[in-house]
Design a protein around this motif. Sequence first.
Motif, PDB file in Angstrom:
ATOM      1  N   ALA A   1       0.819  -1.216   0.000  1.00 32.89           N
ATOM      2  CA  ALA A   1       0.000   0.000   0.000  1.00 32.89           C
ATOM      3  C   ALA A   1       0.850   1.263   0.000  1.00 32.89           C
ATOM      4  N   SER A   2       2.017   1.202   0.619  1.00 34.93           N
ATOM      5  CA  SER A   2       2.868   2.388   0.713  1.00 34.93           C
ATOM      6  C   SER A   2       3.500   2.759  -0.624  1.00 34.93           C
ATOM      7  N   LEU A   3       3.422   1.869  -1.603  1.00 42.01           N
ATOM      8  CA  LEU A   3       4.017   2.127  -2.907  1.00 42.01           C
ATOM      9  C   LEU A   3       3.066   2.821  -3.868  1.00 42.01           C
ATOM     10  N   PHE A   4       1.830   3.057  -3.418  1.00 44.48           N
ATOM     11  CA  PHE A   4       0.830   3.707  -4.260  1.00 44.48           C
ATOM     12  C   PHE A   4       0.339   4.986  -3.614  1.00 44.48           C
ATOM     13  N   ALA A   5      -0.118   5.914  -4.458  1.00 41.97           N
ATOM     14  CA  ALA A   5      -0.729   7.133  -3.944  1.00 41.97           C
ATOM     15  C   ALA A   5      -2.057   6.785  -3.261  1.00 41.97           C
ATOM     16  N   GLU A   6      -2.600   7.742  -2.522  1.00 41.00           N
ATOM     17  CA  GLU A   6      -3.798   7.473  -1.730  1.00 41.00           C
ATOM     18  C   GLU A   6      -4.977   7.022  -2.576  1.00 41.00           C
ATOM     19  N   ASP A   7      -5.129   7.576  -3.790  1.00 37.43           N
ATOM     20  CA  ASP A   7      -6.263   7.243  -4.650  1.00 37.43           C
ATOM     21  C   ASP A   7      -5.846   6.327  -5.809  1.00 37.43           C
ATOM     22  N   GLU A   8      -4.750   5.617  -5.648  1.00 39.72           N
ATOM     23  CA  GLU A   8      -4.204   4.777  -6.709  1.00 39.72           C
ATOM     24  C   GLU A   8      -4.186   3.319  -6.262  1.00 39.72           C
ATOM     25  N   PHE A   9      -4.637   2.420  -7.178  1.00 37.43           N
ATOM     26  CA  PHE A   9      -4.700   1.003  -6.854  1.00 37.43           C
ATOM     27  C   PHE A   9      -4.260   0.183  -8.067  1.00 37.43           C
ATOM     28  N   PRO A  10      -3.678  -0.989  -7.842  1.00 32.87           N
ATOM     29  CA  PRO A  10      -3.242  -1.828  -8.969  1.00 32.87           C
ATOM     30  C   PRO A  10      -4.416  -2.534  -9.644  1.00 32.87           C
TER      31      PRO A  10
ATOM     32  N   VAL B   1      -2.319 -11.743   4.068  1.00 31.33           N
ATOM     33  CA  VAL B   1      -3.233 -11.955   2.948  1.00 31.33           C
ATOM     34  C   VAL B   1      -4.448 -11.049   3.061  1.00 31.33           C
ATOM     35  N   ASN B   2      -5.031 -10.975   4.237  1.00 37.20           N
ATOM     36  CA  ASN B   2      -6.212 -10.127   4.421  1.00 37.20           C
ATOM     37  C   ASN B   2      -5.893  -8.665   4.141  1.00 37.20           C
ATOM     38  N   ARG B   3      -4.714  -8.223   4.581  1.00 38.69           N
ATOM     39  CA  ARG B   3      -4.315  -6.827   4.356  1.00 38.69           C
ATOM     40  C   ARG B   3      -4.116  -6.551   2.865  1.00 38.69           C
ATOM     41  N   LEU B   4      -3.505  -7.512   2.159  1.00 42.00           N
ATOM     42  CA  LEU B   4      -3.275  -7.334   0.726  1.00 42.00           C
ATOM     43  C   LEU B   4      -4.588  -7.301  -0.041  1.00 42.00           C
TER      44      LEU B   4
END
Length: 231
Positions: A28-37, A55-58
């Motif tokens: 999560a720290s590798l993406f901006a707040e409004d950015e998702f893979p 796993v749950n966090r991912l």
Amino acid sequence: MRSLVVWMHEYVGSAKRWVTSPDATDIASLFAEDEFPDLIVVFQSWPSEFSVNDVNRLLSFAPLARVVVCYGAWCESDGRNLSIWPPSIRIPVWAAQPRIEREWQLIHESIAQHAFPWSASREEIFAGEQPTIIPLLSPQKVLIDTPDQAIRQYVAERLNEAGHSVCDGDPSVIMFDADPWGSSRIAALKSLRLRHPNAIVFALANLVQPSLVEQLLDFGVEKVLPKIAIP
């Protein structure tokens, strides 16, 4: 996993944004707040490499992403002994390439009828993952080489249903049973390659391990198919 990583970069392309993390909890720290893979590919090398919390966090970080967990040979029994990952997103590394291809197509072409939800049952997963018995479009003359008569009969029936014909000589395709892999089956494969040098060879095996696949490809086999997945 390295060959799969190289293939992914070639297939997806360098123009896409790639993010690599050695820690599933840190993604999560590798993406901006409004950015998702759009696509998450996890490489698992040993059982319990990732905890339930990992796993749950991912999965909660990107609930709309397509996820593929590529597991190595040491993790083959995880589906029976552990329930950390949803079964629908787990795939052995030797079968991961077509799954990743399909997931990438889903993202760009919206082929919704082929999408596995995370809640898919084992029966749904098995039916959706089965390859064609011979991944060729036109009818072929097929020679079956196996020490197992039950396998011979079953493969012959499936080939006939698929429009192919089973023959004893001058084949265009050879279905070769690699089990039990050892000196006798190696000699049989070498003999077949000498007698039918122009035939395409597909191998069948109970357990498609990377080391076995590498050896069979060195002997000129086109592709190795797991017996359990013969439709």
